[in-house]
Write a protein that holds these residues in place. Structure first.
Motif, mmCIF file in Angstrom:
data_model
loop_
_atom_site.group_PDB
_atom_site.id
_atom_site.type_symbol
_atom_site.label_atom_id
_atom_site.label_comp_id
_atom_site.label_asym_id
_atom_site.label_seq_id
_atom_site.Cartn_x
_atom_site.Cartn_y
_atom_site.Cartn_z
ATOM 1 N N ILE A 34 0.863 -1.180 0.000
ATOM 2 C CA ILE A 34 0.000 0.000 0.000
ATOM 3 C C ILE A 34 0.894 1.223 0.000
ATOM 4 O O ILE A 34 1.889 1.279 0.730
ATOM 5 N N ILE A 35 0.542 2.208 -0.802
ATOM 6 C CA ILE A 35 1.318 3.440 -0.860
ATOM 7 C C ILE A 35 1.417 4.042 0.550
ATOM 8 O O ILE A 35 0.433 4.080 1.291
ATOM 9 N N ALA A 36 2.604 4.459 0.930
ATOM 10 C CA ALA A 36 2.833 5.028 2.258
ATOM 11 C C ALA A 36 2.279 6.453 2.317
ATOM 12 O O ALA A 36 2.227 7.149 1.295
ATOM 13 N N PRO A 37 1.875 6.908 3.493
ATOM 14 C CA PRO A 37 1.327 8.268 3.613
ATOM 15 C C PRO A 37 2.247 9.361 3.083
ATOM 16 O O PRO A 37 1.777 10.289 2.421
ATOM 17 N N ASP A 38 3.540 9.276 3.344
ATOM 18 C CA ASP A 38 4.462 10.298 2.844
ATOM 19 C C ASP A 38 4.542 10.281 1.321
ATOM 20 O O ASP A 38 4.644 11.331 0.680
ATOM 21 N N THR A 39 4.489 9.104 0.741
ATOM 22 C CA THR A 39 4.513 8.982 -0.718
ATOM 23 C C THR A 39 3.194 9.470 -1.306
ATOM 24 O O THR A 39 3.172 10.129 -2.351
ATOM 25 N N ALA A 40 2.094 9.172 -0.636
ATOM 26 C CA ALA A 40 0.787 9.674 -1.063
ATOM 27 C C ALA A 40 0.769 11.201 -1.033
ATOM 28 O O ALA A 40 0.253 11.848 -1.955
ATOM 29 N N LEU A 41 1.362 11.778 -0.003
ATOM 30 C CA LEU A 41 1.432 13.235 0.094
ATOM 31 C C LEU A 41 2.257 13.817 -1.057
ATOM 32 O O LEU A 41 1.876 14.813 -1.662
ATOM 33 N N LYS A 42 3.373 13.164 -1.374
ATOM 34 C CA LYS A 42 4.216 13.624 -2.485
ATOM 35 C C LYS A 42 3.441 13.602 -3.804
ATOM 36 O O LYS A 42 3.519 14.535 -4.604
ATOM 37 N N ALA A 43 2.670 12.538 -4.027
ATOM 38 C CA ALA A 43 1.869 12.437 -5.250
ATOM 39 C C ALA A 43 0.813 13.536 -5.293
ATOM 40 O O ALA A 43 0.604 14.178 -6.336
ATOM 41 N N ALA A 44 0.148 13.766 -4.173
ATOM 42 C CA ALA A 44 -0.893 14.797 -4.111
ATOM 43 C C ALA A 44 -0.303 16.183 -4.345
ATOM 44 O O ALA A 44 -0.875 17.002 -5.079
ATOM 45 N N GLN A 45 0.841 16.449 -3.745
ATOM 46 C CA GLN A 45 1.483 17.755 -3.918
ATOM 47 C C GLN A 45 1.900 17.975 -5.376
ATOM 48 O O GLN A 45 1.749 19.072 -5.915
ATOM 49 N N ALA A 46 2.407 16.925 -6.019
ATOM 50 C CA ALA A 46 2.823 17.047 -7.422
ATOM 51 C C ALA A 46 1.615 17.280 -8.329
ATOM 52 O O ALA A 46 1.682 18.079 -9.265
ATOM 53 N N ALA A 47 0.523 16.583 -8.061
ATOM 54 C CA ALA A 47 -0.690 16.778 -8.859
ATOM 55 C C ALA A 47 -1.222 18.194 -8.684
ATOM 56 O O ALA A 47 -1.586 18.859 -9.658
ATOM 57 N N LEU A 48 -1.242 18.667 -7.451
ATOM 58 C CA LEU A 48 -1.725 20.024 -7.175
ATOM 59 C C LEU A 48 -0.807 21.061 -7.827
ATOM 60 O O LEU A 48 -1.284 22.049 -8.401
#
Length: 171
Positions: A34-48
């Motif tokens: 499962i994607i880790a929270p820190d990695t999920a945050l990185k993906a969300a920040q890049a998309a934003l």
């Protein structure tokens, strides 16, 4: 304070899942990555960031493979509806394991047998902007973006989020 505690609990849960082993159908249990929270945050920040670069106010949700949100970000001026739409897109992409734009196109066909069933499921969002996040052929999460002018543009931002973490989640 409460967010810090929640993040720590979520991180602990992810770490407890440990390494993934391929399960056979006759095994009584199974594990998955499962994607880790820190990695999920990185993906969300890049998309934003991609949406911002293009002048679009948006919201982004990254979920685990079951569609439960790990991270949600919203630009200051993104409408209230973008939060629920982004979460719904991530949940839909996770559940159907395909991009919401692909699913929407398939269901738009007059002969789509599953259309009547899927479109009536609460929380399902059938417009572009939701994509599964995969690593080594395994779904590790999903991303949903809402707020760009049209689902195709939401897809652009979602792809940027996935690309930002591709090397981090490769296994």
């Amino acid at each position: 304070m409460a967010v810090d505690v929640m993040l720590r609990l979520l991180l602990a849960a992810v770490l407890l899942l440990g390494p993934v082993v391929v399960a056979r159908a006759d095994e009584p249990t199974w594990t998955r990555r499962i994607i880790a929270p820190d990695t999920a945050l990185k993906a969300a920040q890049a998309a934003l960031a991609e949406c911002r670069k293009r002048g679009w106010q948006a919201a982004v949700t990254v979920s685990d493979p079951s569609g439960l949100a790990l991270v949600t970000l919203r630009d200051r001026f993104a409408g209230w509806h973008t939060l629920e739409a982004a979460t719904g897109k991530a949940r839909t992409a996770a559940s159907w394991r395909e991009a919401t734009s692909t699913l929407a196109a398939r269901l738009a066909r007059p002969d789509a047998a599953e259309r009547a069933t899927i479109v009536n499921v609460p929380g399902v969002v059938m417009v572009g902007g939701g994509m599964p996040i995969e690593a080594a052929g395994q779904q590790v999460g999903a991303i949903g973006v809402s707020g760009a002018p049209g689902g195709d543009n939401d897809d652009i931002c979602a792809k940027a989020g996935i690309e930002a973490v591709a090397a981090d989640i490769a296994f």
